[in-house]
Design a protein around this motif. Structure first.
Motif, PDB file in Angstrom:
ATOM      1  N   LEU A  67       0.038  86.131  48.725  1.00 22.15           N
ATOM      2  CA  LEU A  67       0.618  86.250  49.708  1.00 22.15           C
ATOM      3  C   LEU A  67       0.628  87.289  49.845  1.00 22.15           C
ATOM      4  O   LEU A  67       0.450  88.643  49.048  1.00 22.15           O
ATOM      5  CB  LEU A  67       1.083  86.063  51.021  1.00 22.15           C
ATOM      6  N   GLN A  68      -0.978  88.165  50.382  1.00 17.44           N
ATOM      7  CA  GLN A  68      -1.648  89.853  50.862  1.00 17.44           C
ATOM      8  C   GLN A  68      -1.008  89.596  52.390  1.00 17.44           C
ATOM      9  O   GLN A  68      -1.435  89.892  52.894  1.00 17.44           O
ATOM     10  CB  GLN A  68      -2.817  89.811  49.830  1.00 17.44           C
ATOM     11  N   PRO A  69       0.188  91.018  51.997  1.00 18.92           N
ATOM     12  CA  PRO A  69       0.654  91.731  53.268  1.00 18.92           C
ATOM     13  C   PRO A  69      -0.686  92.825  53.798  1.00 18.92           C
ATOM     14  O   PRO A  69      -1.518  93.457  53.139  1.00 18.92           O
ATOM     15  CB  PRO A  69       1.365  92.219  52.711  1.00 18.92           C
ATOM     16  N   ILE A  70      -0.807  92.363  55.128  1.00 20.57           N
ATOM     17  CA  ILE A  70      -2.265  93.593  55.993  1.00 20.57           C
ATOM     18  C   ILE A  70      -0.897  94.307  56.271  1.00 20.57           C
ATOM     19  O   ILE A  70      -0.817  94.499  57.213  1.00 20.57           O
ATOM     20  CB  ILE A  70      -3.134  93.041  56.768  1.00 20.57           C
ATOM     21  N   SER A  71      -1.210  95.397  56.424  1.00 18.05           N
ATOM     22  CA  SER A  71      -0.052  96.429  57.001  1.00 18.05           C
ATOM     23  C   SER A  71      -0.885  97.721  57.361  1.00 18.05           C
ATOM     24  O   SER A  71      -1.958  97.798  56.885  1.00 18.05           O
ATOM     25  CB  SER A  71       0.701  97.413  55.589  1.00 18.05           C
ATOM     26  N   ASP A  72      -0.928  98.589  58.351  1.00 20.00           N
ATOM     27  CA  ASP A  72      -1.740  99.572  58.883  1.00 20.00           C
ATOM     28  C   ASP A  72      -1.676 100.482  57.631  1.00 20.00           C
ATOM     29  O   ASP A  72      -1.068 100.545  56.090  1.00 20.00           O
ATOM     30  CB  ASP A  72      -0.446 100.432  59.752  1.00 20.00           C
ATOM     31  N   SER A  73      -2.123 102.369  58.057  1.00 21.92           N
ATOM     32  CA  SER A  73      -2.323 103.073  57.202  1.00 21.92           C
ATOM     33  C   SER A  73      -1.743 104.270  56.527  1.00 21.92           C
ATOM     34  O   SER A  73      -1.014 104.907  56.271  1.00 21.92           O
ATOM     35  CB  SER A  73      -3.856 103.809  57.469  1.00 21.92           C
ATOM     36  N   ASN A  74      -0.523 103.579  57.436  1.00 26.14           N
ATOM     37  CA  ASN A  74       0.804 104.697  57.224  1.00 26.14           C
ATOM     38  C   ASN A  74       1.572 104.889  56.188  1.00 26.14           C
ATOM     39  O   ASN A  74       2.390 105.180  56.177  1.00 26.14           O
ATOM     40  CB  ASN A  74       1.320 104.725  59.198  1.00 26.14           C
ATOM     41  N   LEU A  75       1.617 103.446  55.569  1.00 24.64           N
ATOM     42  CA  LEU A  75       2.236 103.324  54.943  1.00 24.64           C
ATOM     43  C   LEU A  75       2.178 104.127  52.849  1.00 24.64           C
ATOM     44  O   LEU A  75       1.036 104.482  53.084  1.00 24.64           O
ATOM     45  CB  LEU A  75       2.390 101.545  54.116  1.00 24.64           C
ATOM     46  N   TYR A  76       3.236 104.272  52.463  1.00 24.68           N
ATOM     47  CA  TYR A  76       2.884 105.239  51.494  1.00 24.68           C
ATOM     48  C   TYR A  76       2.121 104.535  50.635  1.00 24.68           C
ATOM     49  O   TYR A  76       0.527 105.054  50.421  1.00 24.68           O
ATOM     50  CB  TYR A  76       4.928 106.006  50.606  1.00 24.68           C
ATOM     51  N   VAL A  77       1.983 103.580  49.815  1.00 20.58           N
ATOM     52  CA  VAL A  77       1.878 102.881  49.248  1.00 20.58           C
ATOM     53  C   VAL A  77       0.244 101.030  49.958  1.00 20.58           C
ATOM     54  O   VAL A  77       1.223 101.272  50.869  1.00 20.58           O
ATOM     55  CB  VAL A  77       2.116 102.105  47.728  1.00 20.58           C
ATOM     56  N   THR A  78      -0.261 100.843  49.013  1.00 20.03           N
ATOM     57  CA  THR A  78      -0.336  99.696  49.796  1.00 20.03           C
ATOM     58  C   THR A  78       0.118  98.392  49.211  1.00 20.03           C
ATOM     59  O   THR A  78       0.692  98.064  47.766  1.00 20.03           O
ATOM     60  CB  THR A  78      -2.033  98.866  49.162  1.00 20.03           C
ATOM     61  N   PRO A  79       0.801  97.369  49.735  1.00 22.49           N
ATOM     62  CA  PRO A  79       1.449  97.083  49.568  1.00 22.49           C
ATOM     63  C   PRO A  79       0.876  95.737  48.505  1.00 22.49           C
ATOM     64  O   PRO A  79       0.214  95.581  48.902  1.00 22.49           O
ATOM     65  CB  PRO A  79       2.103  96.120  50.781  1.00 22.49           C
ATOM     66  N   SER A  80       1.275  95.194  47.259  1.00 26.71           N
ATOM     67  CA  SER A  80       0.873  94.357  45.985  1.00 26.71           C
ATOM     68  C   SER A  80       0.962  92.621  46.953  1.00 26.71           C
ATOM     69  O   SER A  80       1.742  92.865  47.836  1.00 26.71           O
ATOM     70  CB  SER A  80       1.707  94.622  45.125  1.00 26.71           C
ATOM     71  N   ALA A  81       0.494  91.793  46.247  1.00 24.20           N
ATOM     72  CA  ALA A  81       0.681  90.379  47.066  1.00 24.20           C
ATOM     73  C   ALA A  81       1.859  89.881  45.587  1.00 24.20           C
ATOM     74  O   ALA A  81       2.147  90.692  45.067  1.00 24.20           O
ATOM     75  CB  ALA A  81      -0.783  89.911  46.224  1.00 24.20           C
ATOM     76  N   THR A  82       2.120  89.021  46.331  1.00 24.81           N
ATOM     77  CA  THR A  82       3.158  87.637  45.801  1.00 24.81           C
ATOM     78  C   THR A  82       2.827  86.645  45.798  1.00 24.81           C
ATOM     79  O   THR A  82       2.016  86.297  46.460  1.00 24.81           O
ATOM     80  CB  THR A  82       4.472  87.776  46.710  1.00 24.81           C
ATOM     81  N   VAL A  83       3.069  85.709  44.309  1.00 30.67           N
ATOM     82  CA  VAL A  83       3.311  84.469  44.497  1.00 30.67           C
ATOM     83  C   VAL A  83       3.539  84.075  45.222  1.00 30.67           C
ATOM     84  O   VAL A  83       4.874  83.154  45.926  1.00 30.67           O
ATOM     85  CB  VAL A  83       3.108  84.628  43.363  1.00 30.67           C
ATOM     86  N   SER A  84       2.250  82.544  46.365  1.00 30.30           N
ATOM     87  CA  SER A  84       3.112  81.794  46.817  1.00 30.30           C
ATOM     88  C   SER A  84       3.748  80.561  45.707  1.00 30.30           C
ATOM     89  O   SER A  84       4.301  79.694  46.782  1.00 30.30           O
ATOM     90  CB  SER A  84       2.645  81.261  48.348  1.00 30.30           C
ATOM     91  N   SER A  85       2.572  80.215  46.067  1.00 30.94           N
ATOM     92  CA  SER A  85       2.519  78.783  45.142  1.00 30.94           C
ATOM     93  C   SER A  85       1.637  78.360  43.873  1.00 30.94           C
ATOM     94  O   SER A  85       0.470  79.259  43.864  1.00 30.94           O
ATOM     95  CB  SER A  85       2.436  78.023  46.037  1.00 30.94           C
ATOM     96  N   VAL A  86       1.882  77.984  42.553  1.00 29.24           N
ATOM     97  CA  VAL A  86       1.779  77.663  41.712  1.00 29.24           C
ATOM     98  C   VAL A  86       1.876  76.153  41.318  1.00 29.24           C
ATOM     99  O   VAL A  86       2.872  75.358  41.426  1.00 29.24           O
ATOM    100  CB  VAL A  86       1.913  78.746  40.635  1.00 29.24           C
ATOM    101  N   TYR A  87       0.308  75.647  40.791  1.00 35.42           N
ATOM    102  CA  TYR A  87       0.707  74.387  40.001  1.00 35.42           C
ATOM    103  C   TYR A  87      -0.683  73.757  39.280  1.00 35.42           C
ATOM    104  O   TYR A  87      -1.405  74.247  39.318  1.00 35.42           O
ATOM    105  CB  TYR A  87       0.700  73.007  41.465  1.00 35.42           C
ATOM    106  N   GLY A  88      -0.752  73.455  38.140  1.00 31.83           N
ATOM    107  CA  GLY A  88      -1.728  72.505  37.754  1.00 31.83           C
ATOM    108  C   GLY A  88      -2.593  71.228  38.440  1.00 31.83           C
ATOM    109  O   GLY A  88      -2.090  70.363  38.999  1.00 31.83           O
TER     110      GLY A  88
END
Length: 470
Positions: free
Chosen positions: A267-288
């Motif tokens: 899950l990658q947040p899409i933020s505006d350009s006012n943030l200090y850094v680009t937010p990183s992605a987080t894991v939503s699910s993992v499975y084999g």
């Protein structure tokens, strides 16, 4: 005659006696005597000229002690005042340093991990070791560090960063409190992360990666992991291999295939350009998985994820995958492009003006695939009478100065297939200018020019929309 002389001598003796008696009284009057009322020693002072006996003052020795103590207190007070005056600039400097620290921390965005770690160090530095407190970002950082580095490295770092890292037992308790479960989509946690940075729009990348098949037992949920998860309506079944006997486990080993791929949903947040850094992605699910699914299963999974996040006030802008044919067909079905039947409320041959969500291949994967095709020894890329060849880049390395091209042989190594920095180097303007000087390198020049435009359009966030499209 003798009687007169004796009388005169006696009178002189009496005068001398009276004078000596007066002198003795004067000496005694100057001595310290006891006060008859309070039995305290006092000093008897004789009256001066023009004074009467009533003006004689008695000064008790207690008052003298009080005067001495008052003088000592006054001297101590003066010393304290001097110390305060000397400590005043020091305290001002300390307050200034603390204020500068708080200002520097306040300038950092609250979503930045550096701000969380610095605030944890600042708070714990004023507490006893048995009263240390750690914020959730600090605990998550410590848990990731513990998983990646191991017990011994983490313990070494914890000893040297005593205000920052918690004990190993605290870390284990933290990530066992809310563990990741295979095939579980963490919708609530996925909502907490965008809300923490005040973001409502997200993009959902997903991909598969090869793993070594291995079966493990998860004691927290009493289930076996490592097998191919069954799919029901596009969604992997959670805790599908929960058995209670050895015979059931033996049957599972003999009949169910082991997963040779792991499917990761981000899950990658899409933020505006006012943030200090680009937010990183987080894991939503993992499975084999073994990647033996259909395009309909993929489409159902996308719709399920979209509805779940939409119910939590998170707007999914789109999905990003690789160029697998099953995913491409699912994209075509979801966008109602060249369909012969009704799907998602529309029957269309061309793309609809409005779409439920978008589709995009990951920019880094797209660029690395273009670069890997260039470096592949089996691929033959021709443009008219010219051929795209990797040996043209080798010729530049041999004949030109490295300052002119900034390339090395490791940048054109085909084995390193996910080297995105190599994509940026081989498609740099310096390389294009050198290739343009030779007419035999025209095909390679055009191919790397396409790669240069892809890097700019898909990976650079500061490019405006018209430039990105045209």
């Amino acid at each position: 005659m003798m009687t007169v002389i004796n009388q005169h001598h006696n009178s002189q003796n009496q005068k001398s006696r009276t004078q000596s008696g007066n002198n003795k009284n004067i000496g005694l009057s100057a001595k310290t005597t006891k006060n008859r009322y309070d039995e305290q020693p006092s000093t008897h002072m004789l009256p001066k000229e023009g004074e009467t006996q009533s003006s004689i003052s008695f000064i008790p020795s207690l008052n003298l002690n009080q005067n001495n103590s008052s003088q000592s207190q006054k001297s101590k007070f003066d010393e304290n005042e001097n110390e305060k005056q000397t400590e005043a600039p020091l305290s001002k400097k300390r307050n200034k340093i603390i204020s500068e620290k708080t200002i520097s921390c306040s300038n950092i965005n609250s979503s930045d991990i550096l701000c969380a770690l610095l605030s944890t160090i600042e708070l714990n530095s004023h507490r006893s070791p048995n009263n240390f407190r750690y914020s959730n970002p600090s605990l998550r950082f410590a848990a990731c560090l513990f998983i990646v580095s191991g017990v011994y490295v983490y313990e070494y770092l914890r000893i040297n960063f005593k205000f920052l890292l918690p004990s190993i037992e605290t870390v284990k308790h933290y990530y066992n409190h809310s563990p990741y479960s295979e095939a579980e989509f963490r919708y609530d946690e996925s909502k907490m992360y965008p809300d923490s940075i005040q973001c409502q729009f997200v993009f959902l990348p997903e991909d598969c990666s090869a793993i070594i098949p291995r079966v493990e037992y998860d004691s927290t949920i009493n289930s076996f992991n490592g097998f191919v998860k069954p799919i029901a309506d596009g969604k992997p079944v959670k805790n599908a291999f929960n058995y209670q006997s050895f015979e059931e486990f033996k049957h599972l080993i003999e009949t169910k295939p082991r997963a040779n791929l792991v499917s990761v949903h981000l899950l990658q947040p899409i933020s505006d350009s006012n943030l200090y850094v680009t937010p990183s992605a987080t894991v939503s699910s993992v499975y084999g998985t073994d990647n033996k699914i259909t395009a309909i299963d993929i489409l159902k999974r996308w719709l399920m994820i979209y509805q779940e996040l939409h119910s939590r006030n998170i707007r999914v802008l789109g999905f990003a995958t690789d160029g697998d044919p099953k995913y491409l067909r699912a994209m075509r079905l979801a966008s109602n492009f060249f369909l012969k039947f009704l799907l998602l409320g529309h029957l269309g041959i061309f793309l609809n003006p409005t779409q439920l969500f978008l589709f995009m291949q990951d920019g880094i994967h797209l660029c690395t695939k273009i670069r890997n095709r260039l470096l592949s020894p089996n691929a033959q890329l021709k443009m008219g009478i010219f051929t795209v060849l990797a040996k043209h880049l080798y010729q530049l390395i041999k004949t030109k100065n490295k300052i002119d091209h900034n390339l090395s042989k490791s940048d054109i190594n085909v084995r390193d297939k996910q080297n995105f920095s190599s994509c940026q180097k081989v498609s740099d303007d310096k390389i294009l200018n050198l290739l343009l000087l030779n007419d035999h390198y025209k095909a390679t020049f055009n191919y790397l020019l396409i790669l240069n435009l892809l890097v700019m359009a898909y990976t650079q966030p500061k490019v405006c929309l018209p430039t990105r499209i045209y």
